[in-house]
Design a protein around this motif. Sequence first.
Motif, PDB file in Angstrom:
ATOM      1  N   ALA A 238       0.817  -1.203   0.000  1.00  0.00           N
ATOM      2  CA  ALA A 238       0.000   0.000   0.000  1.00  0.00           C
ATOM      3  C   ALA A 238       0.857   1.262   0.000  1.00  0.00           C
ATOM      4  CB  ALA A 238      -0.896   0.007   1.236  1.00  0.00           C
ATOM      5  N   GLU A 243      -4.403   1.757   3.919  1.00  0.00           N
ATOM      6  CA  GLU A 243      -5.045   1.042   2.813  1.00  0.00           C
ATOM      7  C   GLU A 243      -5.375  -0.401   3.192  1.00  0.00           C
ATOM      8  OE1 GLU A 243      -3.308   1.219  -1.064  1.00  0.00           O
ATOM      9  OE2 GLU A 243      -2.615   3.272  -0.793  1.00  0.00           O
ATOM     10  N   HIS A 244      -4.672  -0.947   4.179  1.00  0.00           N
ATOM     11  CA  HIS A 244      -4.989  -2.299   4.615  1.00  0.00           C
ATOM     12  C   HIS A 244      -6.385  -2.372   5.228  1.00  0.00           C
ATOM     13  CE1 HIS A 244      -0.369  -3.119   5.143  1.00  0.00           C
ATOM     14  NE2 HIS A 244      -0.750  -3.057   3.874  1.00  0.00           N
ATOM     15  N   ARG A 247      -8.926  -0.478   1.870  1.00  0.00           N
ATOM     16  CA  ARG A 247      -8.908  -1.269   0.637  1.00  0.00           C
ATOM     17  C   ARG A 247      -9.181  -0.423  -0.605  1.00  0.00           C
ATOM     18  NH1 ARG A 247      -6.326  -5.892   2.200  1.00  0.00           N
ATOM     19  NH2 ARG A 247      -7.252  -6.710   4.110  1.00  0.00           N
ATOM     20  N   ASP A 249      -9.064   0.791  -4.328  1.00  0.00           N
ATOM     21  CA  ASP A 249      -8.978  -0.017  -5.548  1.00  0.00           C
ATOM     22  C   ASP A 249      -8.536   0.877  -6.699  1.00  0.00           C
ATOM     23  OD1 ASP A 249      -9.198  -1.927  -7.486  1.00  0.00           O
ATOM     24  OD2 ASP A 249     -11.390  -1.845  -7.606  1.00  0.00           O
TER      25      ASP A 249
END
Length: 321
Positions: A238, A243-244, A247, A249
Motif C-alpha cells: 500500500a 489502505e490495509h 482497501r 482499488d
Amino acid sequence: MTHDPARLYRTVRLIRRFEERAIELVRAGEIVGGIHPYLGQEGIAAGVCAALRDDDLVTGTHRGHGHVLAKGADPARMLAELCGRVTGLNRGRGGSMHAADFGVGVLGANAIVGAAGAILTGAVWARRRRGDDLVGVTFFGDGAVNEGMLLEAFNLAALWRVPVLFVCENNGYATTMPVDGAVAGTIAGRAEAFGMPAAAVDGQDPERVRAATAAAVARMRAGGGPELIETHTYRFDAHHTFEHVVRLDYRPPEEVARGRSRDPVVIQGARLPAEVREAVDAEVEATLAAAVEYALASPVPDPAGALDHLYASGLTARGGS
C-alpha cells in the motif's frame, strides 16, 4: 570502494524484513498512525547507498525507512523511533516520516513532497564551501517532479554546480494518481532542462542501481556538478498502511502481480550461493528480532518534555500541562 554482492543482498533483505516487521507492529498498535512501506523498492536505497562514503549526505522521503537503513542507521533505534520510544534515533519525536541520523549522514526523511531536495542542496553546498569533498543524494518520488521547491533545487544545484545526485523513485503512482496522468513530458527532461545529465535505470536490480550511482558519484566528486537518475520500480504494498483497512482499488490485480514478479530481494539473492544467502537471512532475522525486543522494551517519552528541543530559548512546558 570494494563491492560486496553479499553485503548488498543483506541490505535489501534487511529493509524488506524491517518493513514487514514494522507492518506487524502497526497492526498490533505499537506504531501509531501507520507507515508508508518501502516494500518492492529496496533495491534503490541499497544500490545507491552502497556507492556512497560514510560521510556523504542523504535526504529521503515520507517512504524513507529504506534510505535511513541503507545508509547505516541502527535498525533497533530506527524501530524504536517508529514506536515513539525515547531510545529512537530522534528520541521518539521524529517517527516514521522524519527519522534522521546525522552520525551516518542521514539528514532526515521528509513528509513534505519534494522538500528534501532543497534541504540537501543547501547542506552539500555549505559543506563544499567548507572544503569537504563529499557528495549528496536526495530521493524523491514521481509525485514530486512537478513541485516547485524540487525544481528550484535543480536550478540552484545546476547553477552553482553542487554535487547532488537527484534520485527519482518512479513507482508509477503519486499515492493513487498514475504518473501518466500527472507528468507532462519526461522526468529525465526536467533535469535536462537545467543542464543536468540524466539517466534511467532498472530500480528492481540493486547491482544496476549501484553501478549507475557509482559512475555518477565519481563524476560529481571530481567536480562534474549535479546529475539525476530515474529508477523504474514498483511499490509492492500500500501507499500507506491505512489502505490495509480501507482497501482502495486503484491498481489492477494483474498489474500488481506483474510488478511483484521482479523482486529486488530475489534478484540480488540469486547472485549468491544458497548457503551464503541462508546465512544472511538468519543474521537479518536475529537482528530484527532483537530490534523488536529493544523497541518494545524502551520507555515512551514523558509528556512533560513535549517542548524539549523545540525552542532555541529553552522554553519548557508548565508543570501539569
